[in-house]
Design an enzyme around this catalytic site. Structure first.
Site, PDB file in Angstrom:
ATOM      1  CG  ASP A   1      16.536  47.873  93.842  1.00 31.44           C
ATOM      2  OD1 ASP A   1      16.675  47.092  92.892  1.00 31.44           O
ATOM      3  OD2 ASP A   1      16.549  47.480  95.021  1.00 31.44           O
TER       4      ASP A   1
ATOM      5  CE  LYS B 134      20.210  47.407  92.833  1.00 29.52           C
ATOM      6  NZ  LYS B 134      19.381  46.539  91.992  1.00 29.52           N
TER       7      LYS B 134
HETATM    8  N1  GLU Z   1      16.750  47.680  90.205  1.00 29.31           N
HETATM    9  C1  GLU Z   1      16.364  46.921  89.071  1.00 29.31           C
HETATM   10  C2  GLU Z   1      17.220  45.676  88.985  1.00 29.31           C
HETATM   11  O1  GLU Z   1      17.619  45.147  89.984  1.00 29.31           O
HETATM   12  C3  GLU Z   1      16.315  47.751  87.807  1.00 29.31           C
HETATM   13  C4  GLU Z   1      17.590  48.412  87.392  1.00 29.31           C
HETATM   14  C5  GLU Z   1      17.432  49.348  86.195  1.00 29.31           C
HETATM   15  O2  GLU Z   1      16.329  49.491  85.699  1.00 29.31           O
HETATM   16  O3  GLU Z   1      18.455  49.903  85.789  1.00 29.31           O
HETATM   17  O4  GLU Z   1      17.500  45.133  87.952  1.00 29.31           O
END
Ligand code: GLU
Length: 449
Positions: free
Chosen positions: A168, A128
């Protein structure tokens, strides 16, 4: 050593090492305490010290992001990418741009992502990233310059086989477009799978924007089915007004239910008629790319606006928090319980505080944990990577069918894991256990790393 002592020892070490990272400690504590019955049956995992290994990120990158605002002043923000675990596949997870971002928040999100991604059954590790940059109130040009500067550093750490960021909070199609454009120029290659959540004009997947919200509702449907219920005629309280909330409103309405609340950090709207028309869905999108607020929504659609309040006192059948971490506290769940709500489905990551979770459990409320229920977004991101590798794109029906199938299997694996380890129908424990076992096996196979 007894397993509960081992778990306690590792949690204490995390608390001592990272004392100021309260969200990260909360996430580790929540996952690890549910693993005691698993470790009781798996001394091999205690022997190889799996817990200490699994809560240490493989790599954390922190960097400076300087950018020029429209007045010619140079601003500086902090950028982060936490590459937590790559046992199952390349690091995968979103980028969050909002003023409250800290290392602790990115670390907890990356930790949760490891288990969430494992639960999808797709070949993706967990990571992340983000920044304390706040896109709200910035011009398009400022956002573009910020994204370009952010990628100036990030590009050397990512790639379709290395780490694939996506969106996100605060990062949608527009930001992803600027980030991918800069990534492509710096790499001098069209490595489409190096960033997901792209627009379909630049190799994105159909249905990726809808996927998180749709997945949450598909998961909710599976839960309801087990109680001989469905979403028809059900009323739903939702928090937030962003991408996740938008997808939830659309799918709930498709399935005959009605979302009656939306919220922001400034208050909530009660829309008795339901957020269920194309005009309202489009208004939500418009709110995200302008300075329109929920008060404007209330005026536009003739409904009540409650400043400085959360939507949890509204009498509904189902509650789906879709805003951010720790948005539902003990006071909130007391209201939810007193309204006889039976189900709480977590749309956001770790939306419920630990003491509030305990209260829900004591009152027999069914909780679907975020790391399972909101895994549809990252699942379609992984499908985007597959389509990019094939240089092909699937139709909406194909992607939707795959998403539905993934969410059904994911639900079954959480339910089964809870049963196998004596947790009855505790989906929180089931999700932690099922995700953990997949990652732990993958790590063991690869030796002592
Ligand atoms: N931010 C989203 C999550 O928390 C998507 C992450 C992504 O698509 O790689 O899963």
């Amino acid at each position: 050593m007894k397993t509960d002592k081992y778990v306690e020892q590792v949690i204490n070490k995390v608390k001592a090492n990272d004392a100021h990272e309260k969200e990260f400690i909360q996430a580790v504590e929540e996952v690890f305490t549910s693993l005691i019955p698993v470790l009781d049956k798996r001394p091999d995992l205690v022997e190889c010290n799996i817990l200490e290994r699994i809560c240490e990120p493989e790599r954390m990158i922190m960097f400076k992001v300087p950018w020029m605002d429209d007045n010619g002043n140079i601003q500086v923000n902090r950028g982060y990418r936490v590459q937590f675990n790559s046992a199952i596949g390349p690091y995968k997870g979103g980028l969050r741009f909002t003023k409250s971002v800290t290392l602790s928040i990115i670390k907890f999100l990356a930790f949760e992502q490891v288990f969430k991604n494992a639960l999808t059954g797709l070949p993706i590790g967990g990571g992340k990233g983000g920044s304390d940059f706040e896109p709200i109130g910035k011009s398009d040009n400022e956002i573009m310059r910020f994204c370009q500067s952010f990628m100036m550093e990030l590009h050397r750490h990512i790639g379709g086989n290395v780490d694939s960021p996506a969106g996100d909070i605060g990062v949608g199609k527009r930001e992803i477009g600027y980030l991918f454009g800069q990534y492509k120029r710096l790499k001098n290659q069209y490595d489409a799978a190096g960033v997901t959540g792209k627009s379909t004009d630049i190799s994105g997947s159909i249905l990726r924007p809808e996927a998180t919200g749709y997945g949450i509702v598909y998961f909710a449907q599976e839960v309801l089915k087990d109680f001989n219920e469905d979403l028809k005629q059900k009323t739903v309280a939702v928090s937030g007004y962003g991408n996740v909330c938008w997808g939830v409103c659309r799918k709930v309405s498709d399935l005959g239910g009605k979302v009656v609340t939306l919220s922001s950090e400034y208050g909530y709207v009660y829309d008795e008629a339901g957020v269920n028309t194309q005009e309202k869905f489009d208004y939500l999108l418009k709110m995200r790319s302008s300075d329109l607020e929920l008060e404007d929504y209330a005026k536009e659609f003739n409904c009540e606006y409650y400043p400085n309040e959360k939507p949890w006192n509204v009498k509904v059948d189902l509650v789906i928090p879709c805003a951010t971490q720790n948005e539902v506290d003990l006071d909130d769940v007391k209201k939810i319980v007193s309204n006889n709500v039976k189900f709480l489905v977590e749309g956001s990551n770790m939306p419920v505080t630990m003491e509030a979770h305990q209260y829900l459990k004591d009152n027999n409320i069914i909780v679907a944990p975020g790391k399972a229920a909101n895994a549809g977004g990252v699942s379609v991101s992984a499908l985007e990577m597959s389509q990019n590798s094939m240089r092909y794109s699937w139709s909406e029906e194909e992607v939707d069918a795959k998403l539905n199938e993934i969410m059904k299997k994911l639900y079954q694996s959480c339910k089964q894991a809870a049963q196998d380890y004596g947790y009855g129908y505790d989906l929180i424990a089931g999700a932690n256990i099922s995700g953990f076992l997949k990652v732990a096996e993958a790590m063991k196979i690869q030796g002592d790393y």
